[in-house]
Design an enzyme around this catalytic site. Sequence first.
Site, PDB file in Angstrom:
ATOM      1  CB  THR A   7      -0.940   0.038   1.218  1.00 56.57           C
ATOM      2  OG1 THR A   7      -1.966   0.970   0.958  1.00 56.57           O
ATOM      3  CG2 THR A   7      -0.219   0.449   2.479  1.00 56.57           C
ATOM      4  N   GLY A 166       1.372   5.756  -7.529  1.00 57.95           N
ATOM      5  CA  GLY A 166       0.697   4.688  -8.252  1.00 57.95           C
ATOM      6  C   GLY A 166       1.265   4.441  -9.640  1.00 57.95           C
ATOM      7  CB  CYS A 169       4.769   1.920  -5.951  1.00 58.17           C
ATOM      8  SG  CYS A 169       4.704   0.546  -4.779  1.00 58.17           S
ATOM      9  CB  THR A 172       0.865   2.238  -5.065  1.00 57.11           C
ATOM     10  OG1 THR A 172       1.741   2.021  -3.960  1.00 57.11           O
ATOM     11  CG2 THR A 172      -0.022   3.428  -4.775  1.00 57.11           C
TER      12      THR A 172
END
Length: 181
Positions: A7, A166, A169, A172
């Site tokens: 996350t 996002g 990663c 994410t």
Amino acid sequence: MEQFHGTTIVSVRRKTPQGDQVAIGGDGQVTLGNIVIKGTARKVRRLYHGKVLAGFAGATADAFTLFERFEAKLEKHQGHLTRAAVELTKDWRTDRVLRKLEAMLAVADATTSLIITGNGDVLEPEDGVIAIGSGGAYAQSAAKALIDNTELTAEQIVRKSLAIAGEICIYTNMNHTVEAL
């Protein structure tokens, strides 16, 4: 057995002429190893009558246990964020069951932002930016650049930082939950 992980959580506190702004946001991806299990998880919550924002990174079941414990500490200490965080970390360090929990919390109220870790750390960031989880370094870098170079609100900075994380990663995603005070 592998645990659910992966996350990005980011929190930004920004001073404005109207007063402090604070926002916390997180993506919705939950992974088990290298498999995406869920893309719409809510890892950011309002606690203590909506006056405290909290987000978690780490093992999902562990984080929910910590949310419950932290909210109980907030109730016990009448919403005093720092006191509740210190009391939670004391329990986290000394309780044999809690000690095995693998998660971190980012928490904020109208005046204070903190990172709470299982190592017994309660950390207040110097610059008002907290970023935890697999994409935390990307989100933190983006947030710092946006704070220094734009007039965006705390909530807008959180949203843009999560979007940048996002894109970089793999743990994410682009499904974000953002809460602001």
